[in-house]
Write a protein that holds these residues in place. Structure first.
Motif, PDB file in Angstrom:
ATOM      1  N   CYS A 100       0.824  -1.187  -0.182  1.00 23.78           N
ATOM      2  CA  CYS A 100      -0.088  -0.137  -0.022  1.00 23.78           C
ATOM      3  C   CYS A 100       0.849   1.232  -0.087  1.00 23.78           C
ATOM      4  O   CYS A 100       0.571   2.269  -0.558  1.00 23.78           O
TER       5      CYS A 100
ATOM      6  N   MET B 239       2.051   1.736  -3.582  1.00 25.65           N
ATOM      7  CA  MET B 239       0.844   2.399  -4.290  1.00 25.65           C
ATOM      8  C   MET B 239       0.752   4.117  -3.897  1.00 25.65           C
ATOM      9  O   MET B 239       0.945   4.672  -4.866  1.00 25.65           O
TER      10      MET B 239
ATOM     11  N   VAL C  40       2.543   2.533 -13.497  1.00 29.37           N
ATOM     12  CA  VAL C  40       2.682   1.598 -12.558  1.00 29.37           C
ATOM     13  C   VAL C  40       3.531   0.413 -12.887  1.00 29.37           C
ATOM     14  O   VAL C  40       4.255  -0.055 -12.157  1.00 29.37           O
TER      15      VAL C  40
END
Length: 106
Positions: free
Chosen positions: A10, A13, A102
């Motif tokens: 996380c 991200m 990404v």
């Protein structure tokens, strides 16, 4: 020598979206966190402005301890993120740009 903090999934991200898409943590929280209330009556989304809570319970939460109930449905989050990135006036991103951000350019 300062110690390097290991990124959680996380945390990675949030880091990617901050560096490459210029989304602040509070903006990303509004897109991915759930609006459903937790046991104390407050939703994860309503806590987005609490940097300490976001850092401790979302961004730096140890792998395996991050609860799914903190997040909106994946499809909803993805649609919110794509809409936000595509519709912004400065540096809009299409799906190819997001994939490259990404996964890296192909």
């Amino acid at each position: 020598m300062a110690s390097q903090v290991e990124l959680t999934p996380c945390g990675a991200m949030f880091d990617i979206f901050k560096r490459a898409a210029h989304l602040s943590h509070i903006e990303l929280c509004g897109l991915v966190l759930s609006s459903r209330p937790l046991a104390d009556g407050r939703s994860p989304q309503s806590r987005a402005a609490d940097r300490s809570w976001v850092s401790r319970f979302i961004v730096r939460a140890p792998v395996g301890t991050l609860q799914h109930r903190y997040f909106a449905e994946y499809g909803t989050s993805a649609a919110r993120i794509m809409s936000q990135l595509a519709l912004r006036q400065r540096n809009p991103m299409d799906s190819t740009a997001v994939i490259n951000m990404v996964c890296g350019p192909r």
